[in-house]
Motif scaffolding. Structure first.
Motif, PDB file in Angstrom:
ATOM      1  N   ARG A  15      72.996  39.034  38.032  1.00 32.61           N
ATOM      2  CA  ARG A  15      71.579  39.352  37.806  1.00 32.61           C
ATOM      3  C   ARG A  15      70.805  39.401  39.132  1.00 32.61           C
ATOM      4  O   ARG A  15      69.856  40.160  39.271  1.00 32.61           O
ATOM      5  N   PRO A  52      74.981  43.791  30.745  1.00 30.05           N
ATOM      6  CA  PRO A  52      74.646  42.366  30.708  1.00 30.05           C
ATOM      7  C   PRO A  52      75.434  41.602  29.643  1.00 30.05           C
ATOM      8  O   PRO A  52      76.034  42.217  28.749  1.00 30.05           O
ATOM      9  N   GLY A  56      72.331  44.133  25.951  1.00 31.45           N
ATOM     10  CA  GLY A  56      71.115  44.884  26.245  1.00 31.45           C
ATOM     11  C   GLY A  56      70.969  46.181  25.458  1.00 31.45           C
ATOM     12  O   GLY A  56      70.381  47.149  25.934  1.00 31.45           O
ATOM     13  N   SER A 111      77.392  49.397  24.998  1.00 31.31           N
ATOM     14  CA  SER A 111      76.863  48.861  26.244  1.00 31.31           C
ATOM     15  C   SER A 111      77.701  49.335  27.437  1.00 31.31           C
ATOM     16  O   SER A 111      77.163  49.758  28.464  1.00 31.31           O
TER      17      SER A 111
ATOM     18  N   ASN B 229      63.043  46.022  25.042  1.00 30.47           N
ATOM     19  CA  ASN B 229      63.682  45.242  26.103  1.00 30.47           C
ATOM     20  C   ASN B 229      63.341  45.831  27.476  1.00 30.47           C
ATOM     21  O   ASN B 229      64.125  46.600  28.050  1.00 30.47           O
ATOM     22  N   GLU B 231      63.271  44.637  30.447  1.00 25.65           N
ATOM     23  CA  GLU B 231      64.157  44.275  31.557  1.00 25.65           C
ATOM     24  C   GLU B 231      65.355  45.210  31.633  1.00 25.65           C
ATOM     25  O   GLU B 231      65.754  45.660  32.712  1.00 25.65           O
ATOM     26  N   MET B 232      65.927  45.527  30.474  1.00 30.38           N
ATOM     27  CA  MET B 232      67.102  46.398  30.457  1.00 30.38           C
ATOM     28  C   MET B 232      66.734  47.823  30.868  1.00 30.38           C
ATOM     29  O   MET B 232      67.527  48.516  31.517  1.00 30.38           O
ATOM     30  N   ALA B 343      63.927  42.137  22.205  1.00 29.74           N
ATOM     31  CA  ALA B 343      65.046  41.413  22.808  1.00 29.74           C
ATOM     32  C   ALA B 343      64.614  39.983  23.060  1.00 29.74           C
ATOM     33  O   ALA B 343      63.445  39.729  23.332  1.00 29.74           O
TER      34      ALA B 343
END
Lengths: 206, 345
Positions: A15, A52, A56, A111, B229, B231-232, B343
């Motif tokens: 991250r 992630p 996500g 993902s 979400n 951040e994503m 999220a």
């Protein structure tokens, strides 16, 4: 391959590279250029794809919309899409379904597929096998191996040693926020004593 | 690349009909309400008049609330200052309409609509610009803290209201509708105000345009994903802050449009008018589902219809009808009618 016990700092490392968290010290270089201080969008556009730990996925968007969003250049390239469908047939089946209706394994496939839709310099993948059935882990392993064979660099965090061993070339083991050992996967896989010493548990064998 | 089919062939499990229809139930709320109104109101002409009035009111509230619900959904920002954009829009629009008195007074639909379009454009430009400044100066320093957001945006609202007093004075301003939008026409024995029909058309056009942008464009995709979400979305390469500023500006401009529409609906404007409507706007945003434009649309129409039907059937009930509606809907669907999946932060 980034290995280590729970809480060692593996997810934090990914991250922080992605710019989602800021480092307290040190520097982050991509192809020799500093990337710390850039926002996640700038880092992604430098060529880093991120999968992630929580996948996500955008549940309200369809599978198609999730993939289309990941294509930074506009529309997904058809050839690339066919490659993804061959790796993950479920995504073709549920192409127009909301991603929130997929099973856990299918969400993980989506993902990974999102990251694979365009070429990236580096893929950061955080525990792709977490909580998945062995058959789905095998599907993911095939896809990631194929991605690697296409020349992609992957920095992966993984607790499943079978998967880690199947995919990894170089290994860094972390503990308490620091890298405590680096070497080749062959060295680590062939030395159970070393595995026990570095990670405090005996790894399962394939 | 291996083309071998995976051992876990995908399967489709068909849900029971009742389960599949469940997400669509709120869509039925508006026609069901209209039907109930038809059964409860003795005269068909009264029912028709009240229905158009309720829909017009709902559409105007939707125009105002749509930007606010996106702002909340996208960046978790509670903007109590949204009412300032409504008031400013109303005052700027009214000033333009008064300046274009020759056009609004002419018995020409084209000239009247051009005057209204000019007023709307001016109001949207000013409130959009205000929104940009509001986001940079007031909202940006308090991202992530709801309490601070409430305090500073309330402060922003007070300052904006005082600015209106400084610029336009403390008295209310009466604004007549353009000549061809005055009065009513008769349909099926019911008197339908021309302006209310126009308001329904404008509200519907805004809803369809918003839906088109959100569902059919890449920008819409980024906004919808960002609501869920943010951040994503950033990690995928999109500058969510820039998108948020854009949504904030667009939402403020839509509030300005709503302000002009509301001014022509009430035919009188005051500095606190935006703040007074905000109670209805908050109810609509909450019952619609925070961050959902579709929910906001259904919620606004429901609020407009309930208020108008209740005021006719039992005038005292109208005072509590919208709060009662909110309680009932939240008991039925605690996350609002069209909940947006967020999220886990």
């Amino acid at each position: 391959m980034l290995l280590g016990r729970n809480g060692a700092g593996k997810t934090t490392t990914l991250r922080t590279i992605m710019g989602l968290w800021q480092p307290h010290a040190g520097e982050i270089l991509l192809d020799g250029a500093h990337i710390q201080g850039l926002n996640p969008a700038q880092i992604a556009r430098r060529g880093i794809g991120f999968v992630p730990e929580d996948m996500g996925i955008f549940s309200d968007l369809t599978v198609e919309e999730n993939i289309r969003l990941a294509a930074l250049s506009g529309q997904p390239i058809p050839e690339r899409l066919e490659w993804i469908f061959a790796a993950f047939p479920a995504l073709r089946t549920f192409w127009h379904s909301p991603a929130g209706t997929l099973s856990g394994g299918q969400k993980q496939m989506l993902s990974v597929a999102r990251a694979m839709i365009e070429d990236r310099e580096l893929y950061l993948i955080d525990e792709p096998s977490k909580g998945l059935a062995p058959a789905i882990v095998a599907t993911l392993a095939r896809a990631l191996k194929d991605l690697k064979e296409r020349g992609a660099s992957i920095l992966m965090v993984e607790q499943n040693f079978s998967l880690a061993r199947a995919l990894g070339d170089h290994v860094a083991v972390m503990d308490d926020g620091r890298i405590t050992w680096t070497g080749t996967m062959a060295d680590l896989a062939g030395d159970t004593t070393l595995q026990e010493r570095l990670m405090g548990l005996k790894m399962e064998s394939a | 690349m291996s083309n071998t089919a995976p051992s876990h062939a995908p399967t489709i499990t068909r849900l029971p009909l009742a389960e599949r229809l469940k997400p669509w139930l709120p869509v039925l709320l508006v026609p069901v309400l209209i039907l109930l109104g038809f059964l409860a109101i003795p005269a068909t002409s009264s029912w028709l008049t009240l229905t158009v009035s309720g829909l017009a009111m709902g559409m105007m509230i939707f125009v105002i609330a749509s930007g606010m619900t996106l702002v909340f959904g996208l960046m978790d920002v509670i903007n109590f200052g949204h009412g300032a954009f409504i008031s400013f829009g109303a005052f700027v629009g009214t000033s333009v309409l008064l300046a274009l008195g020759a056009m609004t007074g002419a018995p020409s639909l084209l000239l009247n609509l051009l005057a209204v379009a000019g007023a709307v454009l001016a109001a949207m430009v000013v409130t959009g610009g205000m929104g940009w400044a509001f986001e940079r100066v007031i909202v940006r320093p308090v991202y992530g803290s709801h309490l601070k957001q409430i305090l500073v945006t309330m402060g922003g609202l007070i300052v904006a209201e005082q600015l209106i007093y400084v610029i336009w004075g403390g008295h209310e301003i009466v604004i007549a509708r353009p000549e061809t939008l005055k009065g009513a026409f008769t349909f099926a024995g019911a008197a339908l105000e021309k302006y209310r029909v126009l308001a329904v058309a404008v509200g519907l056009a805004v809803f369809l345009a918003l839906r088109l942008v959100l569902r059919r464009t890449k920008l819409g995709l980024i906004v919808r994903a960002g609501v869920e979400n943010p951040e994503m979305v950033q990690a995928m390469g999109y500058n969510i802050t820039r998108v948020f500023v854009g949504v904030f500006v667009a939402g403020s401009a839509l509030a300005g449009l709503g302000g002009v529409m509301w001014a022509l609906y009430q035919e009188v404007i005051t500095a606190p008018m935006g703040n007074e409507i905000m109670i209805l706007v908050f109810i609509v945003v909450i019952i619609g589902g925070l961050g959902s434009v579709e929910g906001c649309f259904i919620g606004a129409l429901t609020v407009g219809l309930v208020q108008n039907y209740a005021a006719f059937l039992e005038p005292k009930l109208a005072l509590i009808s919208n709060i009662a509606l909110m309680v009932a809907i939240l008991m039925w669907r605690p996350m609002g009618m069209v909940p947006v999946v967020k999220a886990k932060g």
